[in-house]
Structures are given as C-alpha cells and as structure tokens.
Design an enzyme around this catalytic site. Structure first.
Site, short mmCIF file in Angstrom:
data_model
loop_
_atom_site.label_atom_id
_atom_site.label_comp_id
_atom_site.label_asym_id
_atom_site.label_seq_id
_atom_site.Cartn_x
_atom_site.Cartn_y
_atom_site.Cartn_z
N CYS A 1 0.15 11.58 -6.47
CA CYS A 1 1.28 11.64 -5.56
C CYS A 1 1.18 10.52 -4.52
O CYS A 1 0.10 10.31 -3.95
CB CYS A 1 1.31 12.99 -4.86
N LEU A 2 2.26 9.82 -4.29
CA LEU A 2 2.25 8.71 -3.32
C LEU A 2 1.99 9.22 -1.90
O LEU A 2 1.58 8.45 -1.04
CB LEU A 2 3.57 7.94 -3.38
N HIS B 1 8.96 18.24 -4.24
CA HIS B 1 9.02 17.55 -2.94
C HIS B 1 10.27 17.98 -2.18
O HIS B 1 10.22 18.22 -0.97
CB HIS B 1 9.05 16.03 -3.11
N GLY C 1 8.03 7.65 -9.49
CA GLY C 1 9.06 8.53 -8.93
C GLY C 1 8.90 8.55 -7.43
O GLY C 1 7.84 8.21 -6.90
N GLN D 1 9.78 12.28 0.88
CA GLN D 1 8.55 11.52 1.11
C GLN D 1 8.76 10.37 2.08
O GLN D 1 7.78 9.86 2.65
CB GLN D 1 8.00 10.97 -0.22
N HIS E 1 7.80 17.38 -10.48
CA HIS E 1 6.97 16.97 -9.33
C HIS E 1 7.87 16.55 -8.17
O HIS E 1 7.64 16.93 -7.02
CB HIS E 1 6.04 15.81 -9.75
N GLU E 2 8.95 15.80 -8.50
CA GLU E 2 9.86 15.33 -7.44
C GLU E 2 10.70 16.48 -6.88
O GLU E 2 10.93 16.56 -5.68
CB GLU E 2 10.80 14.24 -7.98
O1 K2U Z 1 4.54 10.92 -5.26
C1 K2U Z 1 5.40 10.91 -6.14
O2 K2U Z 1 6.28 11.75 -6.19
C2 K2U Z 1 5.29 9.84 -7.24
C3 K2U Z 1 4.43 10.45 -8.31
C4 K2U Z 1 5.31 10.84 -9.46
C5 K2U Z 1 4.49 11.51 -10.52
C6 K2U Z 1 3.58 12.53 -10.24
C7 K2U Z 1 2.87 13.15 -11.26
C8 K2U Z 1 3.03 12.74 -12.57
C9 K2U Z 1 3.92 11.71 -12.85
C10 K2U Z 1 4.65 11.10 -11.83
C11 K2U Z 1 3.30 9.47 -8.70
O3 K2U Z 1 2.61 9.01 -7.59
S1 K2U Z 1 3.77 8.00 -9.45
C12 K2U Z 1 2.12 7.39 -9.85
C13 K2U Z 1 1.73 7.95 -11.19
C14 K2U Z 1 2.11 7.21 -12.31
C15 K2U Z 1 1.83 7.71 -13.58
C16 K2U Z 1 1.19 8.94 -13.74
C17 K2U Z 1 0.81 9.67 -12.61
C18 K2U Z 1 1.08 9.17 -11.33
ZN ZN Z 2 4.57 13.23 -5.09
#
Ligand code: K2U
Ligand code: ZN
Length: 171
Positions: free
Chosen positions: A90-91, A136, A44, A49, A132-133
């Site tokens: 989180c990226l 943001h 996501g 971001q 989560h998004e």
């Molecule tokens: O930074 C972001 O928003 C991307 C996030 C999205 C996300 C956060 C928490 C749980 C699920 C998705 C992640 O960095 S994407 C990397 C990732 C992939 C699978 C599970 C957790 C994190």
């Molecule tokens: Zn994030």
C-alpha cells in the site's frame, strides 16, 4: 504531485462521499492522482490517500503505464465465495507487504471520468486492486486484516521509512 497520507494517519479512516457531478476540479484531481500514482510506482490510488474524501479511484495495471482507468462512485460485488491470498502492499504503508485473502472475481459498477457507466466482471490482480482501493474509500487499510503484532510492526516500519525519506529530502 499530491502528498500521500501515511498509516496510521486518522484521515485515512474518513468515509468517502459519493461524487455528485464530475466537475473541472474533479478532472484536475483525477489527473493529479494519476501522476502521483505513477510517481509512487503504484498500480492504484484512492482519493482518500491524498486527503480528498470522495468516491474516486484511479488505476493502471498496464506494462507501459499508459492506460489509466478511473472509477467514480464504484460498487464492488464478489462473484465467488472462495477467497485467495495475495501479497499486498500500500502506498500509504510503505515497505510493508503481507498476504491478504480476498474473493478473486468481482463485479465493478462505477462511472468513468466522462460520467459513462462501467459494469465489468474482473478477476486476478484487477479484482484484488479494486477491492484494496474500495477499502480505502471505506476507511479500511490492508494492515487492518493482519495480526496486532504485524500492525505494530507496520507502524514502526512506516515511521522509519518516513524519517529516512525526510532526511533524503524530496527526491
Ligand atoms: O496503496 C494503494 O492503494 C496502491 C496499492 C494497490 C494495490 C494493493 C495491493 C495489491 C495490488 C495493488 C499498491 O501500492 S500499488 C504497488 C503494488 C504493485 C503491484 C502489486 C502490489 C503492490
Ligand atoms: Zn493502499
């Protein structure tokens, strides 16, 4: 590729504005965000971001990374009281993972990239990710839910990771 803002950059705290019209520029931004998300191995990415403060989220939970979803002006409503923990990352906070409790089933109302209405009930990872998004877009980062100590550790960790990346130069 778009540069991803890193915690604790204050720009990540900006409240995103609603999208009035899906212009050609926004369609370009959507394509760039999807490419940036894949490159960063995210599932996501919120426009906040990449320092674009509009209500736009891209997501792709597919195995083959070939079915990206776009949510414009999203509204998320919890459908259950009960919260469940999930190990989030989180990226914008590289190499930091920790448990966050969120409702496991939510309703998503949004527009897609063609301005068509989206109205879905989702659960599991999709529900976790959209919340989560959405955070943001409201200037909230998942580390905000953790203890002060963990927030300090997260700041130190990100500083180290960024230094290493700068030494390695752009991959
Ligand atoms: O930074 C972001 O928003 C991307 C996030 C999205 C996300 C956060 C928490 C749980 C699920 C998705 C992640 O960095 S994407 C990397 C990732 C992939 C699978 C599970 C957790 C994190
Ligand atoms: Zn994030």
């Amino acid at each position: 590729l778009l540069p991803i803002l890193n915690y604790p950059d204050p720009r990540l705290r900006t409240i995103a504005k609603p999208v009035k019209e899906v212009t050609a520029e926004i369609k370009t931004l959507i394509a760039d965000m999807i490419e940036t998300m894949y490159d960063a191995q995210g599932i996501g990415l919120a426009a906040s971001q990449v320092d674009h403060h509009i209500q736009l989220i891209v997501m792709d939970l597919s195995e083959d990374k070939n079915s990206p979803r776009v949510f414009i002006n999203p509204k998320v409503t919890p459908l259950v009281e009960e919260k469940q923990p999930y190990e989030e990352g989180c990226l914008s906070v590289p190499d930091v993972y920790d448990k966050v409790e969120r409702p496991n089933k939510v309703r998503i109302e949004a527009l897609d990239e063609n301005g068509e209405k989206i109205d879905e009930e989702v659960e599991g990872l999709l529900a976790v990710c959209i919340q989560h998004e959405m955070d943001h877009l409201n200037g909230v980062i998942f580390v905000d839910y953790l203890s002060r100590l963990k927030q300090t550790r997260a700041r130190d960790k990100v500083r180290k990771v960024i230094k290493i990346r700068e030494k390695q130069g752009e991959h």
